[in-house]
Design an enzyme around this catalytic site. Structure first.
Site, PDB file in Angstrom:
ATOM      1  N   HIS A  51      35.201  32.664  47.348  1.00 14.69           N
ATOM      2  CA  HIS A  51      36.742  32.102  47.473  1.00 14.69           C
ATOM      3  C   HIS A  51      36.340  30.267  48.074  1.00 14.69           C
ATOM      4  CE1 HIS A  51      38.089  36.287  47.191  1.00 14.69           C
ATOM      5  NE2 HIS A  51      38.264  35.795  46.217  1.00 14.69           N
ATOM      6  N   HIS A  97      42.301  37.424  36.648  1.00 17.70           N
ATOM      7  CA  HIS A  97      42.067  38.898  36.700  1.00 17.70           C
ATOM      8  C   HIS A  97      41.872  38.701  38.148  1.00 17.70           C
ATOM      9  CE1 HIS A  97      39.739  38.297  33.209  1.00 17.70           C
ATOM     10  NE2 HIS A  97      39.722  40.054  32.762  1.00 17.70           N
ATOM     11  N   SER A 119      41.901  36.442  45.903  1.00 13.22           N
ATOM     12  CA  SER A 119      41.975  35.412  45.263  1.00 13.22           C
ATOM     13  C   SER A 119      42.895  34.586  45.305  1.00 13.22           C
ATOM     14  CB  SER A 119      41.158  34.534  44.038  1.00 13.22           C
ATOM     15  OG  SER A 119      41.186  36.073  42.849  1.00 13.22           O
ATOM     16  N   GLU A 154      47.731  40.987  36.539  1.00 16.75           N
ATOM     17  CA  GLU A 154      46.635  42.302  36.705  1.00 16.75           C
ATOM     18  C   GLU A 154      46.878  43.105  36.395  1.00 16.75           C
ATOM     19  OE1 GLU A 154      44.000  43.204  38.492  1.00 16.75           O
ATOM     20  OE2 GLU A 154      44.675  44.765  37.884  1.00 16.75           O
ATOM     21  N   ASP A 173      47.048  41.189  29.961  1.00 14.57           N
ATOM     22  CA  ASP A 173      45.780  41.798  29.573  1.00 14.57           C
ATOM     23  C   ASP A 173      45.383  39.705  30.377  1.00 14.57           C
ATOM     24  OD1 ASP A 173      43.739  41.211  28.661  1.00 14.57           O
ATOM     25  OD2 ASP A 173      43.506  42.755  27.317  1.00 14.57           O
ATOM     26  N   GLY A 174      44.464  39.480  30.743  1.00 14.66           N
ATOM     27  CA  GLY A 174      44.175  38.364  31.358  1.00 14.66           C
ATOM     28  C   GLY A 174      43.308  37.636  30.621  1.00 14.66           C
ATOM     29  N   ASP A 212      38.012  35.878  36.558  1.00 15.55           N
ATOM     30  CA  ASP A 212      36.799  36.916  37.488  1.00 15.55           C
ATOM     31  C   ASP A 212      37.362  38.879  37.084  1.00 15.55           C
ATOM     32  OD1 ASP A 212      35.862  37.828  39.930  1.00 15.55           O
ATOM     33  OD2 ASP A 212      36.913  37.723  41.012  1.00 15.55           O
TER      34      ASP A 212
END
Ligand code: SAM
Length: 286
Positions: free
Chosen positions: A18, A41, A102, A120, A145-146, A166
């Protein structure tokens, strides 16, 4: 999907990731043109540090809690302070009760012209994130889906911005998916910035990933740049949990290496266990 970020929120890996996220976004905002942040994500958005999961995980105690107590030099403080201020804004003054993930950190930095897209997949985490960003016209939470969203959402219409990738690294093939997903996205958007997280457990697997990313960025014209950062809080032992966190940063701000060389030595003591904090910063070779 078993992964619950609530156990890890505010741990050393989040802190490093971060801080870098904030430094990249602040740099991108030096130009007035709009930018897009894509978080593939995203997680639940806000984590209650008094929750059962956060208490059982306890990682924030040796992560963000230590950082809040740390003293920084006059060179490092202005570089870390924007991140610390964002985290502080989610708790009552003088206390640490919650930790922003994030999407909320990115959201805190968006200017009116900027946009955030957050994916997500896990329903409870997504609901939590939707609640945290409710009625927010600049942020969109998507039930996608990311790995599908990653190549589909780039380049964004703003043409400037960054992608945070991520994944939880629960599935065995996640290193391959990351390598493949990055290649597809980078081919479509070679001027975007990419911040990719990985657990630095196996030297062979992480070296392969870094080489792959470096070779992809090297192919573009003009060649993209790539930075690799690893931060360890303890020596690696076969049965230990995560003690080393990794980041690959593609098209980093030209200022980032210098900033990280100022910040990271000052994180070794507060985040390291018994003086064992170490960082490595390098330009990976294809
Ligand atoms: N990026 C967050 C942060 O820095 O605060 C932490 C994210 S956490 C490491 C990974 C998240 O990805 C989890 O919340 C998990 O439910 C979610 N997830 C797992 N597989 C996914 C997928 N294929 N697409 C989108 N989200 C996924």
């Amino acid at each position: 999907m078993n992964y619950r970020h609530a156990f890890h929120a505010g741990g050393f890996a989040d802190v490093i990731k971060h801080i870098v996220l904030v430094r990249i976004l602040l740099y991108l905002q030096e130009k007035p043109a709009a930018l897009r942040v894509i978080d593939t994500h995203a997680g639940a958005g806000l984590y209650d540090l008094t929750s059962d999961e956060a208490r059982r995980g306890g990682e924030w105690l040796t992560g963000i809690a230590r950082l809040m107590q740390a003293r920084f030099s006059k060179e490092a403080l202005p570089l870390v302070l924007p991140y610390l201020d964002i985290v502080r804004a989610f708790s009552p003054p003088g206390e640490l009760k919650a930790y922003p993930g994030s999407p909320l950190i990115a959201r805190a930095l968006l200017r009116p012209q900027d946009r955030l897209t957050a994916c997500e997949l896990e329903p409870a985490a997504r609901k939590h994130l939707i609640d945290a960003l409710r009625r927010d016209a600049q942020a969109r939470v998507v039930d996608l889906d990311g790995w599908t969203a990653l190549p589909a959402f780039v380049p964004p219409k703003e043409r400037r911005g960054m992608v945070l990738i991520d994944p939880p690294f629960e599935a065995k093939d996640e290193f391959e998916r990351l390598a493949q997903g990055f290649s597809e996205a980078f081919a479509k958007w070679p001027t975007g910035s990419y911040l990719m997280w990985y657990p630095a457990k196996s030297r062979r697997v992480t070296d392969d990933l870094a080489r792959h990313v470096a070779s992809e960025t090297g192919k573009s014209k003009p060649a993209g740049k790539c930075l690799r950062l690893e931060f360890s809080v303890a020596p690696r032992e076969a049965d230990s949990g995560l003690v080393s966190t990794g980041l690959l940063i593609v098209n980093p701000p030209w200022t980032l290496t210098g900033e990280l060389k100022t910040i990271l030595p000052e994180l070794e003591k507060p985040l390291g266990q018994g003086g064992a904090g170490r960082f490595r910063l390098e330009t990976p070779k294809p």
